[in-house]
Design a protein around this motif. Structure first.
Motif, PDB file in Angstrom:
ATOM      1  N   ASP A 151      -7.091 -10.527  -7.590  1.00 27.13           N
ATOM      2  CA  ASP A 151      -7.981 -10.222  -8.713  1.00 27.13           C
ATOM      3  C   ASP A 151      -7.226 -10.377 -10.033  1.00 27.13           C
ATOM      4  O   ASP A 151      -6.301  -9.623 -10.311  1.00 27.13           O
ATOM      5  CB  ASP A 151      -8.500  -8.789  -8.570  1.00 27.13           C
ATOM      6  N   LEU A 166      -3.330  -7.516  -3.899  1.00 26.62           N
ATOM      7  CA  LEU A 166      -3.945  -7.369  -2.584  1.00 26.62           C
ATOM      8  C   LEU A 166      -5.246  -8.156  -2.507  1.00 26.62           C
ATOM      9  O   LEU A 166      -5.567  -8.770  -1.491  1.00 26.62           O
ATOM     10  CB  LEU A 166      -4.216  -5.890  -2.283  1.00 26.62           C
ATOM     11  N   ASP A 167      -5.987  -8.153  -3.619  1.00 22.88           N
ATOM     12  CA  ASP A 167      -7.312  -8.780  -3.646  1.00 22.88           C
ATOM     13  C   ASP A 167      -7.331 -10.140  -4.338  1.00 22.88           C
ATOM     14  O   ASP A 167      -8.379 -10.798  -4.365  1.00 22.88           O
ATOM     15  CB  ASP A 167      -8.303  -7.861  -4.368  1.00 22.88           C
ATOM     16  N   ARG A 225       0.832  -1.207   0.000  1.00 21.55           N
ATOM     17  CA  ARG A 225       0.000   0.000   0.000  1.00 21.55           C
ATOM     18  C   ARG A 225       0.871   1.263   0.000  1.00 21.55           C
ATOM     19  O   ARG A 225       0.546   2.244  -0.682  1.00 21.55           O
ATOM     20  CB  ARG A 225      -0.936  -0.008   1.208  1.00 21.55           C
ATOM     21  N   ARG A 246       2.339 -12.394  -5.779  1.00 23.61           N
ATOM     22  CA  ARG A 246       2.716 -11.361  -4.820  1.00 23.61           C
ATOM     23  C   ARG A 246       4.228 -11.154  -4.760  1.00 23.61           C
ATOM     24  O   ARG A 246       4.684 -10.027  -4.523  1.00 23.61           O
ATOM     25  CB  ARG A 246       2.134 -11.718  -3.448  1.00 23.61           C
ATOM     26  N   ARG A 272     -10.614   2.477  -5.428  1.00 18.28           N
ATOM     27  CA  ARG A 272     -10.353   1.319  -4.569  1.00 18.28           C
ATOM     28  C   ARG A 272      -9.868   1.723  -3.178  1.00 18.28           C
ATOM     29  O   ARG A 272      -9.585   0.862  -2.344  1.00 18.28           O
ATOM     30  CB  ARG A 272      -9.312   0.411  -5.237  1.00 18.28           C
TER      31      ARG A 272
END
Length: 372
Positions: A363, A360-361, A22, A326, A76
């Motif tokens: 997706d 993070l998601d 983040r 990741r 988001r």
């Protein structure tokens, strides 16, 4: 050889840390804010602005792409830009109309301004999504219609790109008309013939080929999609190059989202034979991160390759693939920090921030192409 190992570097050993991710996303946005100039928009990297009219305005490597990414990150809740994005979207459109930023000496398929990634359609799409009623949506509709017969047959210039735009806008009539036109020109072997740059070829990958075209077609809910998936999976299986449980799809051995296994695994993740999909994803993982020549972006860099790993996670539900994606995100953010100064959606930090956000998601949806 499935790919050139000399173009890649070992992945970082830095463990996944959501808080640091983040922070990395926020740093990309802060840097974009600081680099923006009201008159010159964003500075163009040498590759992005090669033989083009500066500043760059398009969706691919210009201001429209930056606005798209900054808006999506804001929506988001990941980073808040200080820039007036609606005004900036309209400014990019105004500047493009005054001086389009097509690369000099490169033939552009007609109608050139209808191109999604490098023409006016992409800029209008961003403006419509962000500036709302201030944007002449009827002009985007006209470009979608004008592009129905474009011979490019690709996402960058042709009908597939404006099909994506129509779908994103919720214009089901135009999306279906575009899909019907595109499907009608499919070759008997399941591919399309791209007619661009003064020549013709049958492309396989995302930007100029089958995988990208089918991804666009699948944005339209149609009874023929089941057979489309099956036929496309068979076509991709026929042309895959396999070695020792690994796979790639490009005669030149490229391994990047726009040409090769990363993009095909990403775009065809819901219909490609699972064994073949995992062979392509495994090659991406073993290759590691693209080095400085290719960079960290979502077109031909680390982040684009990482979307293949997210695709494998979506297809299998195996957390191993999310962990691997990741690792790519951590590496890509590190590359962005040590290779600053590239302000674009597809080749720069903005796209890398979107990939990190996707990790993070978990997706797997690729930016721009999957907006619904």
């Amino acid at each position: 050889m499935l790919y050139d190992p000399g173009l890649f570097e070992p992945l970082t050993n830095e463990p996944w840390d959501a808080a640091r991710v983040r922070d990395g996303i926020a740093a990309v946005v802060a840097d974009a804010d600081a680099a923006f100039d009201p008159d010159e928009l964003w500075p163009a990297h040498e590759w992005d602005g090669y033989k083009a009219a500066l500043p760059m305005k398009n969706l691919y490597v210009g201001a429209a792409g930056m606005v798209f990414a900054l808006d999506l990150l804001r929506r988001r809740g990941l980073a808040e830009t200080t820039l007036d994005l609606p005004a900036l979207a309209l400014r990019a459109l105004e500047r493009w109309r005054a001086e389009p930023d097509f690369m000099e000496e490169v033939p552009v398929p007609e109608p050139g301004n209808a191109a999604l990634l490098v023409g006016e359609s992409g800029i209008l799409l961003v403006a419509c999504r962000i500036a709302g009623d201030e944007t002449p949506a009827d002009e985007l509709r006209a470009l979608v219609v004008a592009n129905l017969e474009n011979e490019a047959e690709d996402l960058m210039y042709g009908t597939p790109g404006t099909l994506v735009a129509a779908s994103a806008m919720g214009w089901d009539d135009l999306a279906r008309e575009s899909a019907a036109a595109l499907a009608s020109r499919r070759d008997a072997d399941g591919f399309w013939t791209q007619r661009i740059w003064g020549g013709s070829f049958q492309g396989v990958g995302t930007v100029h080929g089958l995988a990208g075209n089918v991804r666009a077609l699948l944005e339209v809910d149609d009874a023929r999609n089941e057979s489309l998936r099956a036929e496309s999976a068979a076509a991709l299986a026929r042309v895959a190059t396999r070695e020792d449980g690994l796979a790639n799809w490009h005669g030149e051995g490229k391994l990047q989202w726009c040409a090769g296994a990363p993009g095909i695994v990403s775009a065809a993740r819901d219909y490609l034979d699972e064994e073949l999909l995992l062979a392509g994803a495994e090659l991406v993982w073993r290759a590691g991160a693209p080095g400085e020549e290719k960079g960290h972006g979502i077109c031909h860099g680390t982040s684009g390759n990482g979307f293949a790993l997210l695709a494998a996670f979506e297809r299998t539900g195996d957390e191993l693939w999310l962990d691997r994606a990741r690792r790519f995100a951590m590496h890509a953010l590190g590359q962005a920090a040590r290779m600053p100064g590239r302000y674009s959606l597809f080749t720069g930090g903005a796209g890398t921030a979107l990939f990190a956000a996707a990790c993070l998601d978990g997706d797997a949806r690729y930016p721009v192409l999957e907006l619904r």
